[in-house]
Design a protein around this motif. Structure first.
Motif, PDB file in Angstrom:
ATOM      1  N   ILE A 287       0.797  -1.209   0.000  1.00  0.00           N
ATOM      2  CA  ILE A 287       0.000   0.000   0.000  1.00  0.00           C
ATOM      3  C   ILE A 287       0.843   1.279   0.000  1.00  0.00           C
ATOM      4  O   ILE A 287       0.629   2.167  -0.801  1.00  0.00           O
ATOM      5  N   ASP A 331       3.603  -4.328   4.218  1.00  0.00           N
ATOM      6  CA  ASP A 331       2.499  -3.463   4.633  1.00  0.00           C
ATOM      7  C   ASP A 331       2.553  -3.151   6.118  1.00  0.00           C
ATOM      8  O   ASP A 331       2.246  -2.047   6.542  1.00  0.00           O
ATOM      9  N   PRO A 336       2.077   4.547   6.239  1.00  0.00           N
ATOM     10  CA  PRO A 336       2.275   5.980   6.053  1.00  0.00           C
ATOM     11  C   PRO A 336       2.305   6.677   7.410  1.00  0.00           C
ATOM     12  O   PRO A 336       1.698   6.200   8.370  1.00  0.00           O
ATOM     13  N   ARG A 337       3.000   7.810   7.484  1.00  0.00           N
ATOM     14  CA  ARG A 337       3.028   8.535   8.748  1.00  0.00           C
ATOM     15  C   ARG A 337       1.685   9.228   8.954  1.00  0.00           C
ATOM     16  O   ARG A 337       1.129   9.825   8.039  1.00  0.00           O
ATOM     17  N   VAL A 338       1.175   9.124  10.146  1.00  0.00           N
ATOM     18  CA  VAL A 338      -0.122   9.711  10.467  1.00  0.00           C
ATOM     19  C   VAL A 338       0.065  11.182  10.807  1.00  0.00           C
ATOM     20  O   VAL A 338       1.048  11.564  11.437  1.00  0.00           O
ATOM     21  N   TYR A 339      -0.875  11.998  10.374  1.00  0.00           N
ATOM     22  CA  TYR A 339      -0.876  13.433  10.697  1.00  0.00           C
ATOM     23  C   TYR A 339      -0.778  13.608  12.210  1.00  0.00           C
ATOM     24  O   TYR A 339      -1.504  12.956  12.968  1.00  0.00           O
ATOM     25  N   GLY A 340       0.115  14.475  12.627  1.00  0.00           N
ATOM     26  CA  GLY A 340       0.222  14.776  14.053  1.00  0.00           C
ATOM     27  C   GLY A 340       0.977  13.729  14.852  1.00  0.00           C
ATOM     28  O   GLY A 340       1.015  13.785  16.068  1.00  0.00           O
ATOM     29  N   ARG A 341       1.551  12.749  14.141  1.00  0.00           N
ATOM     30  CA  ARG A 341       2.305  11.710  14.855  1.00  0.00           C
ATOM     31  C   ARG A 341       3.666  11.534  14.203  1.00  0.00           C
ATOM     32  O   ARG A 341       3.865  11.872  13.042  1.00  0.00           O
ATOM     33  N   PRO A 347       2.549  10.905  19.425  1.00  0.00           N
ATOM     34  CA  PRO A 347       2.130  12.268  19.093  1.00  0.00           C
ATOM     35  C   PRO A 347       3.335  13.195  18.930  1.00  0.00           C
ATOM     36  O   PRO A 347       4.332  13.041  19.637  1.00  0.00           O
ATOM     37  N   LEU A 348       3.235  14.125  17.980  1.00  0.00           N
ATOM     38  CA  LEU A 348       4.307  15.108  17.802  1.00  0.00           C
ATOM     39  C   LEU A 348       4.409  15.963  19.055  1.00  0.00           C
ATOM     40  O   LEU A 348       3.431  16.124  19.780  1.00  0.00           O
ATOM     41  N   PRO A 349       5.587  16.530  19.312  1.00  0.00           N
ATOM     42  CA  PRO A 349       5.711  17.369  20.505  1.00  0.00           C
ATOM     43  C   PRO A 349       4.879  18.640  20.373  1.00  0.00           C
ATOM     44  O   PRO A 349       4.677  19.155  19.281  1.00  0.00           O
TER      45      PRO A 349
END
Ligand code: SF4
Ligand code: SF4
Lengths: 363, 485
Positions: A287, A331, A336-341, A347-349
């Motif tokens: 994917i 897979d 894929p990298r998740v938004y905000g992570r 979670p992003l700082p």
């Protein structure tokens, strides 16, 4: 009015539209195949496709699934792809057997469209190659080029449907086969190639081979259509072709007498068909982008290894099946990298911390 | 515009905006009665302050905010309270919700409004309090109480007030028209929010398909410093706060965090307008602009209506229906909900009422996933919709979470592109509902266990106490008997 969840709009795409697009993309190279190999090729294509569709219908019925699912076109496409990888004058039962195996075992046994782990067409191809090595390696020279006369429609029927028909006068070797044989006879690669292989001829499909691997230029035309229609994405084919070219270049620099070089590798043995039409099968390929790139590169490595060191000159089928088996792994490993992570899912700082004092009041 | 930091994924649905965007906002006439649900916001129900039979004035507070996260409700016209109780709610289930029904007296008489002084001279918290009292909620459909957001924002260092004018949902043009016709008020409102938050700058983000709105907002922002009008590409879901922040600032809102974590506070254009009306004129939120559109509407346009007017009333204001609609929606086609009937009221968060023809709605039946990854490419959150749905289907809620369900914004981009027509969002909503239910059940379990434990402890104590008492009695008895000669 039944309540229905959002979204209430749709892009208008559908599975059968996708399958139809792929079939459209296959028309040019298939027609040239018919032109090069005459009636028997057309008959073989017809029975193979028909067998695939028929098998699908029977299986759906047996499994108690809606039979109109066959209209999604996936079975037709599988049959068509099998036909393209067969020697064009192979007897009818090769095509029918291939389709039967591909659809019944390779697809429906797994649970139908979307559920199979392996590409059914490649499963059939490799199965046939192992079970019927003779029929699967009896190649025909392109008739108009070899100056051979076409068998007429009736003669063609006999070639496809009467197993005992002798076709000795028409046979020839594929470029890959010739290289393999000649190398064992201690000839050097450049000599052999100079003698047998003209890359532009290969590109135009003017050598012996299966329906789909001969006219590489038209395969590319079809590929362009698929890319333009966004049916396939570039990652797998580009990674596959680049890796294969790289390996071939390095090998031919290291060992110029035994190795054939990138142009040869790319334009022969159905690599283009495999790269654009088979490795890109959505059901059996990964994917995410990274995973797709690795999948393509992995296919190339297997192709190269099998061609250079393996027993079969034909490698695309093995390569695709091998990488299919790795798809679930790829897979899982490359999401894929998740938004905000972060890539690892944390979670992003926070960049703007709470301010302790604001507007003169403490919070 | 290719920016590495911009929104990933997204889709380009047909916009269908031309017809309703071309006409000026029109005032709908007064309906005979208005239906005001007690919950038109995220959070707890408002608590009624009136009784059936009471006379109320337009703008009068009739239900107070239930808790910290809640919003009050005001009478949207003058008249008499007919009933307080369940009515059919604007929700696909068609279930009833509590509401205050007011019979209009036709006078539409305002209550005396508490006209504020120059808001810029007032303390930020005082202004936020006023916004809370005006009952303003996110008018782009998010329906989160605006004041709660402002108060939360006031505790953070806010760099940017982001005014969301992207309006990416097809058909909807309320924000577009509002920006064209009331640009000054919106800029004023944005500056008031900036004042409340002590924010450094204001960015008004508008999609590039609304050139007139862009021009109007630029002109209105011109006299003031630190207001930028930024043009974003037309892409769904640009109007989602997370995506808009990513597009404008290049930062992503950390998972499980708020916009304020990256120093941004986002308010929709309609909300900003309502805030301005509240702070300048003391007007509570009792009316809004609604796009009435779709193939079955005679003349699609934007209608300004009192909150609580029946949907049918708005449809009539646009010339009525030309055809039996195949689907009736509240909101846009990407995230809107089906309406059970045209008798449900317009609520504070109603951006649009759509009456769609058969050809405008997707109706194909679901077929198996072919793993084409289109949903993955379309997902603006970088999730794996196919995996989420696969797991949700077999009730593997943790698996669905791991595949991204907890970050899903339910934008529907995935289902929009799925060639197998899998109702992905429906699976996600189901899984989320199921998760909530389980959490509640777990909480309830914990609670009952706590009660049980307490009861057991009490019983044990009682038993122990009894035993002790008995023992004591016995020993006393024996000691007395012993002591007895
Ligand atoms: S878009 Fe639909 S068919 Fe394609 S992978 Fe996603 S869920 Fe499967
Ligand atoms: S609904 Fe959820 S999974 Fe689907 S595209 Fe939107 S965020 Fe991604």
């Amino acid at each position: 009015m039944t309540p229905r969840s959002s979204p209430h709009a749709h892009a208008g795409s559908s599975v059968n539209r996708i399958m139809l697009d792929v079939c459209l993309a296959l028309i040019p190279c298939t027609s040239v195949g018919f032109y090069l190999f005459g009636w028997p090729a057309a008959y073989l294509w017809l029975v193979t496709c028909a067998a695939a569709v028929a098998t699908e219908i029977v299986c759906l019925q047996l499994r108690g699934r809606p039979v109109n699912t066959v209209l999604d076109g996936s079975a037709l496409l599988t049959g068509w792809l099998i036909a393209l990888t067969l020697p064009p004058w192979a007897p009818w039962w090769i095509g029918v057997g291939g389709s039967l195996f591909a659809i019944a075992i390779g697809k429906q046994l797994y649970g139908g469209v979307g559920m199979n782990l392996f590409n059914p067409a490649m499963l059939a191809r490799v199965g046939l190659l192992i079970a019927f090595p003779l029929q699967m390696t009896t190649w025909i020279q392109p008739l108009p080029l070899a100056g051979l006369t076409y068998p007429d429609a009736l003669e063609g029927l006999r070639i496809t449907f009467e197993p005992a028909t002798r076709i000795d006068g028409y046979t020839g070797a594929t470029a890959l086969g010739e290289l393999k044989t000649a190398l064992t006879l201690k000839q050097t690669a450049p000599d052999i190639l100079a003698e047998h292989f003209v890359w532009w001829q290969s590109l135009f499909g003017l050598h012996a081979g299966s329906l789909g691997e001969t006219s590489e230029l038209l395969v590319l035309l079809g590929a362009a259509w698929l890319l333009w229609r966004r049916i396939i994405s570039w990652e797998i084919p580009v990674a596959l072709l680049l890796t294969l070219a790289m390996l071939a270049t390095v090998a031919s620099i290291v060992n110029p007498l035994q190795q054939a070089g990138p142009l040869f590798h790319l334009t022969s043995g159905g690599v283009l068909l495999g790269a654009f039409f088979i490795a890109t099968d959505p059901v059996t390929s990964p994917i995410s982008r990274t995973a797709k790139l690795l999948f393509g590169a992995g296919c190339a490595v297997v192709i190269f290894v099998v061609r250079v060191w393996g027993g079969f000159p034909e490698a695309v089928g093995f390569a695709v099946l091998f990488m299919n088996a790795l798809t679930p792994l790829l897979d899982t490993a490359f999401k894929p990298r998740v938004y905000g992570r972060t890539h690892r899912g944390k979670p992003l700082p926070v960049t703007h911390a709470k301010v302790v004092v604001n507007h003169g009041r403490k919070s | 515009m290719l920016k590495w930091s911009g929104v990933k994924g997204g889709v380009h649905p047909d916009t269908h905006k031309d017809r309703s965007a071309a006409l000026k906002i029109v005032q709908a006439s007064l309906p005979d009665c208005v239906i005001l649900p007690l919950r038109q916001h995220a959070g707890a129900d408002a608590i009624p302050l009136v009784k059936p039979g009471d006379s109320v004035l337009k703008g009068q507070l009739i239900a107070a905010a239930g808790t910290e996260v809640s919003a009050p409700v005001h009478a949207s016209t003058s008249g008499r309270v007919r009933k307080i109780g369940p009515v059919q709610a604007p929700h696909p289930s068609g279930l009833a919700a509590d509401a205050i029904v007011i019979e209009s007296d036709g006078d539409d008489r305002w209550i005396d409004l508490d006209m504020p002084d120059d808001p810029f001279s007032q303390a930020p918290m005082e202004l936020a309090e006023r916004v809370a009292r005006a009952g303003i909620v996110g008018m782009g459909g998010a329906i989160f109480p605006a004041a709660v957001k402002l108060k939360q924002g006031a505790r953070h260092e806010i760099k940017t007030v982001l005014v969301n004018g992207s309006e990416c949902e097809p058909y909807l043009t309320t924000d577009d028209r509002l920006m064209r016709e009331r640009a000054e008020q919106i800029v004023d409102g944005a500056r008031l929010i900036q004042h409340i938050l002590r924010a450094y700058r204001i960015v008004i983000a508008i999609e590039d398909n609304k050139s007139e709105a862009i021009a109007a907002m630029r002109a209105a922002a011109e006299p003031f410093g630190a207001i930028e009008v930024e043009v974003t590409p037309t892409l769904y879901p640009m109007g989602s706060a997370k995506q808009l922040i990513q597009e404008i600032t290049g930062h992503e809102v950390p998972a499980e965090g708020r916009s304020t974590s990256v120093g941004v506070l986002v308010h929709n254009v309609g909300t900003v307008y309502a805030i301005q009306q509240a702070l300048r004129f003391g007007r509570p939120l009792i009316s809004r602009v609604v796009t009435v559109a779709g193939g079955c509407i005679k003349s699609p346009r934007n209608v300004e209506t009192v909150i609580g007017a029946p949907v049918q009333h708005l449809i009539d204001a646009c010339g009525g229906l030309t055809d039996e609609p195949a689907q009736l929606l509240l909101g846009g086609p990407m995230m809107g909900v089906t309406l059970p009937s045209t008798q449900v009221p317009v609520i504070k968060g109603a951006t649009g009422v759509l009456a769609l023809q058969r050809r405008e709605v997707s109706r194909a039946t679901e077929s198996p996933c072919i793993r084409c990854a289109r949903c993955v490419q379309a997902c603006p959150m970088g999730l794996l919709p196919l995996e989420m749905a696969r797991r949700a289907k077999v009730d593997d809620l943790d698996g669905a979470d791991a595949a991204g369900l907890k970050d899903c914004i339910l934008c529907g981009s995935c289902a929009y592109v799925c060639p197998s027509h899998i109702p992905l969002v429906q699976y996600f909503q189901y899984a989320m509902g199921e998760q909530d239910a389980r959490k509640n059940a777990a909480r309830k379990n914990d609670y009952t266990r706590m009660l049980m434990d307490a009861r057991n402890a009490r019983l044990e104590k009682e038993v122990a106490a009894k035993a002790a008492a008995k023992a004591a009695k016995k020993s006393r008895a024996s000691s007395t008997s012993e002591s007895a000669p």
